[in-house]
Design a protein around this motif. Structure first.
Motif, PDB file in Angstrom:
ATOM      1  N   ALA A  32       1.655  -1.296   0.261  1.00  0.00           N
ATOM      2  CA  ALA A  32      -0.149  -0.104   0.141  1.00  0.00           C
ATOM      3  C   ALA A  32       0.656   1.445  -0.085  1.00  0.00           C
ATOM      4  O   ALA A  32       0.407   2.485  -0.489  1.00  0.00           O
ATOM      5  CB  ALA A  32      -0.962   0.064   1.204  1.00  0.00           C
ATOM      6  N   GLY A  33       1.565   1.380   0.576  1.00  0.00           N
ATOM      7  CA  GLY A  33       2.969   2.476   0.922  1.00  0.00           C
ATOM      8  C   GLY A  33       3.826   2.467  -0.457  1.00  0.00           C
ATOM      9  O   GLY A  33       3.819   3.802  -1.190  1.00  0.00           O
ATOM     10  N   LEU A  34       4.617   1.717  -1.577  1.00  0.00           N
ATOM     11  CA  LEU A  34       4.498   1.493  -2.793  1.00  0.00           C
ATOM     12  C   LEU A  34       3.346   1.793  -4.322  1.00  0.00           C
ATOM     13  O   LEU A  34       3.626   3.750  -4.646  1.00  0.00           O
ATOM     14  CB  LEU A  34       4.574   0.448  -3.038  1.00  0.00           C
ATOM     15  CG  LEU A  34       5.898   0.471  -4.134  1.00  0.00           C
ATOM     16  CD1 LEU A  34       6.630   0.999  -4.958  1.00  0.00           C
ATOM     17  CD2 LEU A  34       6.086  -1.592  -4.713  1.00  0.00           C
ATOM     18  N   CYS A  35       2.269   1.659  -3.357  1.00  0.00           N
ATOM     19  CA  CYS A  35       0.885   2.396  -4.379  1.00  0.00           C
ATOM     20  C   CYS A  35       0.826   3.168  -4.667  1.00  0.00           C
ATOM     21  O   CYS A  35       0.436   4.166  -5.534  1.00  0.00           O
ATOM     22  CB  CYS A  35      -0.548   1.289  -4.043  1.00  0.00           C
ATOM     23  SG  CYS A  35      -0.540   0.005  -4.766  1.00  0.00           S
ATOM     24  N   THR A  37       2.412   6.053  -3.253  1.00  0.00           N
ATOM     25  CA  THR A  37       3.729   6.601  -3.848  1.00  0.00           C
ATOM     26  C   THR A  37       3.812   6.808  -5.799  1.00  0.00           C
ATOM     27  O   THR A  37       4.185   8.086  -5.832  1.00  0.00           O
ATOM     28  CB  THR A  37       5.370   6.036  -3.750  1.00  0.00           C
ATOM     29  OG1 THR A  37       5.907   5.742  -2.233  1.00  0.00           O
ATOM     30  CG2 THR A  37       6.252   6.680  -4.046  1.00  0.00           C
ATOM     31  N   VAL A  38       3.338   5.450  -6.085  1.00  0.00           N
ATOM     32  CA  VAL A  38       3.219   5.483  -7.884  1.00  0.00           C
ATOM     33  C   VAL A  38       1.917   5.487  -8.440  1.00  0.00           C
ATOM     34  O   VAL A  38       1.748   5.975  -9.258  1.00  0.00           O
ATOM     35  CB  VAL A  38       3.967   4.361  -8.201  1.00  0.00           C
ATOM     36  CG1 VAL A  38       5.344   4.048  -7.378  1.00  0.00           C
ATOM     37  CG2 VAL A  38       3.040   2.829  -7.465  1.00  0.00           C
ATOM     38  N   GLY A  39       1.212   6.258  -7.206  1.00  0.00           N
ATOM     39  CA  GLY A  39      -0.555   6.494  -7.439  1.00  0.00           C
ATOM     40  C   GLY A  39      -1.083   5.075  -7.984  1.00  0.00           C
ATOM     41  O   GLY A  39      -2.184   4.916  -9.438  1.00  0.00           O
ATOM     42  N   ALA A  40      -0.650   3.960  -7.861  1.00  0.00           N
ATOM     43  CA  ALA A  40      -1.114   2.747  -8.219  1.00  0.00           C
ATOM     44  C   ALA A  40      -2.544   2.280  -6.925  1.00  0.00           C
ATOM     45  O   ALA A  40      -3.258   3.038  -6.089  1.00  0.00           O
ATOM     46  CB  ALA A  40      -0.025   1.616  -7.347  1.00  0.00           C
ATOM     47  N   ASP A  41      -3.262   1.519  -7.401  1.00  0.00           N
ATOM     48  CA  ASP A  41      -4.670   1.101  -6.738  1.00  0.00           C
ATOM     49  C   ASP A  41      -4.215  -0.242  -5.641  1.00  0.00           C
ATOM     50  O   ASP A  41      -3.872  -1.181  -6.544  1.00  0.00           O
ATOM     51  CB  ASP A  41      -6.013   0.940  -7.556  1.00  0.00           C
ATOM     52  CG  ASP A  41      -6.990   1.017  -6.727  1.00  0.00           C
ATOM     53  OD1 ASP A  41      -7.175   0.438  -5.582  1.00  0.00           O
ATOM     54  OD2 ASP A  41      -7.809   0.913  -7.317  1.00  0.00           O
ATOM     55  N   VAL A  42      -4.184   0.039  -4.444  1.00  0.00           N
ATOM     56  CA  VAL A  42      -3.639  -1.092  -4.025  1.00  0.00           C
ATOM     57  C   VAL A  42      -4.895  -2.316  -3.749  1.00  0.00           C
ATOM     58  O   VAL A  42      -4.446  -3.382  -4.075  1.00  0.00           O
ATOM     59  CB  VAL A  42      -3.454  -0.829  -2.318  1.00  0.00           C
ATOM     60  CG1 VAL A  42      -4.315  -0.108  -1.863  1.00  0.00           C
ATOM     61  CG2 VAL A  42      -2.558  -1.459  -2.060  1.00  0.00           C
TER      62      VAL A  42
END
Length: 437
Positions: free
Chosen positions: A225-228, A230-235
């Protein structure tokens, strides 16, 4: 068969009521007189859906009663279930003092054959230790055996999990102990609950390993979720895609403020301590990292809140929705919701909180937080609303009506379960915006 359940809080009360439902005469034993009185009236000492009704059914039928006196059950019962607490002790290890107290109190009173069945979550090796301790105090009483039958109860689903378990694990040393346990759990076995018969050490490890793996799974999706973010992805979509992999599954792949409650944190710490005691530094290191990810997730939520308010949290009014560690319980032990609320308060904000069931428990443990009578009341004048426990009531809130009572329409949906499109259309700034309902 006559059965005694020793320790009657969450696990013991549910176990006793379930065994009575299976058709056995059951006596629960506890040193807490107030708890015994409450249970004797057919009420649970905590909020657990369906438990009051099951207790009342069998206290009324006469199959189930409660006492503070071990002497009432020592010569009466053939089977004794140990269901006392094993709280976290020094350095994360399990505190077995309550288990030891049960053995030391019961042993001198036993005069004949008995099967002692542990259900409490304990470090591997505990059953053998209990067996030795009983032998020391009974003089190797013939027919006395210790078995282990770990519980897998989920809070808010404990009655269902007791009556219809997804698996039964019997850690035994003899065929007679296995036969007794099969007789006790004949109803769920007949309904198809799988049975795993093994040694006591493996049975002890099953619960600790399962909870630690679950904690690892929750921490993994929260790290993603933290990575999502950052990059604007949907966890949430990522979790759905992962969940279709049969090797992984969707259960517990919901990102949020982290795991909590009376089991996962305690069992993870105890398993870590025991693994390191036994020299398994690789496993211990992995489990410690899981715990660090969990704590970091809560700090990250507070960071997202501070960024959303731009000027920081000092002097701001923050509404917190949720105190229980999850919905449908009043349990606040190791609650990530309250951890986040305290972190917010420590940053200089005034926190007002509402939870449908956990208010009294939270008020006793966190008296510096302000408590409201409703979710709407908690939001009056708030500069931000933080959603931390996934109660259905919170998903039913009207964002347009709530917009009218707040000072600043900022929403932090830490549970990623609200309809953020509806909240955005109602004029709210929603974070993290990449999440979907």
């Amino acid at each position: 068969m006559k059965i005694s359940v020793i320790g009657t809080n969450y696990l013991g009360a549910t176990t006793a009521a379930g065994l009575a439902e299976f058709g056995f005469d059951v006596v629960g034993v506890d040193i807490d007189e107030a708890r015994v009185k409450v249970l004797g009236s057919g009420r649970a000492p905590l909020y657990e859906p369906g438990l009051d009704e099951l207790l009342r059914k069998h206290t009324d039928s006469g199959r189930l009663r409660f006492t503070t006196d071990y002497r009432e059950v020592a010569d009466w019962a053939q089977v004794f279930f140990i269901c006392v607490g094993t709280p976290q002790g020094a350095h994360g290890a399990a505190d077995l003092s309550q288990v030891q107290a049960v053995v030391d109190t019961l042993a001198p009173l036993l005069t004949g054959p008995a099967l002692v069945v542990g259900r409490s979550t304990v470090p591997v090796g505990t059953a053998a230790w209990i067996g030795r301790r009983f032998a020391e105090r009974t003089g190797d009483l013939p027919g006395l055996e210790v078995a282990w039958q770990p519980e897998f109860l989920r809070e808010a689903h404990a009655v269902e999990d007791t009556l219809h378990p997804d698996r039964l694990v019997f850690g035994v040393c003899s065929e007679s102990a296995e036969r007794t346990l099969r007789e006790i759990f004949a109803r769920p076995i007949d309904e198809g609950s799988p049975v795993i018969v093994t040694d006591r050490e493996t049975a002890e490890l099953v619960k600790a390993a399962a909870n630690s793996f679950l904690a690892m799974k929750i921490s993994y999706i929260n790290a993603l979720a933290g990575l999502c973010e950052t990059v604007g992805a949907d966890v949430s979509t990522l979790a759905d895609a992962l969940g279709h992999d049969k090797r992984i599954g969707r259960g517990s792949l919901s990102a949020g403020p982290g795991y909590g409650g009376g089991c996962l944190p305690k069992d993870l710490h105890a398993f870590t301590a025991r693994a390191e005691e036994l020299g398994s530094t690789e496993l211990g290191g992995l489990l410690r990292q899981v715990d660090l990810i969990n704590s970091a997730r809560q700090a990250r939520i507070v960071g997202v809140l501070a960024e959303a308010l731009e000027g920081g949290l000092e002097g701001k009014a923050i509404a917190v929705l949720g105190a229980a560690f999850k919905a449908e319980t009043d349990d606040i032990r190791e609650s990530p919701a309250l951890s986040v609320a305290e972190l917010i308060r420590a940053r200089g904000a005034a926190v007002t909180l509402f939870d449908p069931q956990a208010m009294e428990n939270a008020r006793r443990a966190f008296p510096l937080i302000t408590y409201a009578d409703s979710a709407v009341d908690a939001c009056v004048g708030a500069h931000a609303v933080v959603h931390l426990t996934d109660w259905p009531q919170f998903r039913e809130l009207d964002p347009r009506a709530l917009r009218e009572v707040v000072a600043n329409p900022v929403l932090i949906d830490a549970r990623l379960s609200l309809d953020l499109d509806a909240w955005s259309e109602a004029g709210w700034a929603c974070h993290p915006r990449t999440a979907k309902a």
